[in-house]
Design an enzyme around this catalytic site. Sequence first.
Site, mmCIF file in Angstrom:
data_model
loop_
_atom_site.group_PDB
_atom_site.id
_atom_site.type_symbol
_atom_site.label_atom_id
_atom_site.label_comp_id
_atom_site.label_asym_id
_atom_site.label_seq_id
_atom_site.Cartn_x
_atom_site.Cartn_y
_atom_site.Cartn_z
ATOM 1 C CD GLN A 64 -6.146 77.752 -0.943
ATOM 2 O OE1 GLN A 64 -5.823 76.605 -1.207
ATOM 3 N NE2 GLN A 64 -6.019 78.735 -1.807
ATOM 4 C CG ASP A 65 -4.910 72.935 3.028
ATOM 5 O OD1 ASP A 65 -4.210 73.779 2.446
ATOM 6 O OD2 ASP A 65 -5.016 71.775 2.608
ATOM 7 N N PRO A 66 -3.520 74.167 6.364
ATOM 8 C CG PRO A 66 -3.524 73.149 8.448
ATOM 9 C CD PRO A 66 -4.309 73.239 7.174
ATOM 10 C CB VAL A 125 -9.114 72.814 5.887
ATOM 11 C CG1 VAL A 125 -8.948 71.370 6.302
ATOM 12 C CG2 VAL A 125 -10.208 72.957 4.836
ATOM 13 N N GLY A 134 -4.757 70.087 0.758
ATOM 14 C CA GLY A 134 -6.198 69.961 0.581
ATOM 15 C C GLY A 134 -6.780 68.619 0.975
#
Length: 149
Positions: A64-66, A125, A134
């Site tokens: 998803q994102d870091p 992302v 997020g």
Amino acid sequence: MEVSIENSWKTALQDEFNSDYFKELSEFVKTEYSNQIVYPPASKIFAAFDTAPIDQVKVVIIGQDPYHGAGQANGLCFSVADGIAHPPSLKNIFKEIESDLSLPIPESGNLERWAEQGVLLLNAVLTVRQSDAGSHAKKRLGTLYRCRY
């Protein structure tokens, strides 16, 4: 903007890097790094691409994102630097590998060894504010999904 990224990806993504939306996104990211604590370190934003050149990619794993905790994000999805405790998502991955393949859970959560074998460990992302999962996700709308690659 000059993008520092492995040459095969730079060539493949050059039209995207020259686009108006990428320039706008780059300004947003620069501002975020100037005014907030953002992960991964700026030099590792494109680590997934730098570690797995386009012609060597065999598998793509998308996160998803870091990770948004201090010292966790290293630019590869689900990966953490040596010496960093395994976050829950990485623990789950290792448990599944242990269950399916009877392989022991590794001490290190650094997945660079996977990337070097052709696994593109890409987050949807590429950046995130500290402690704010997020936080940069909405900036990808209209950009990532129109990318042709």
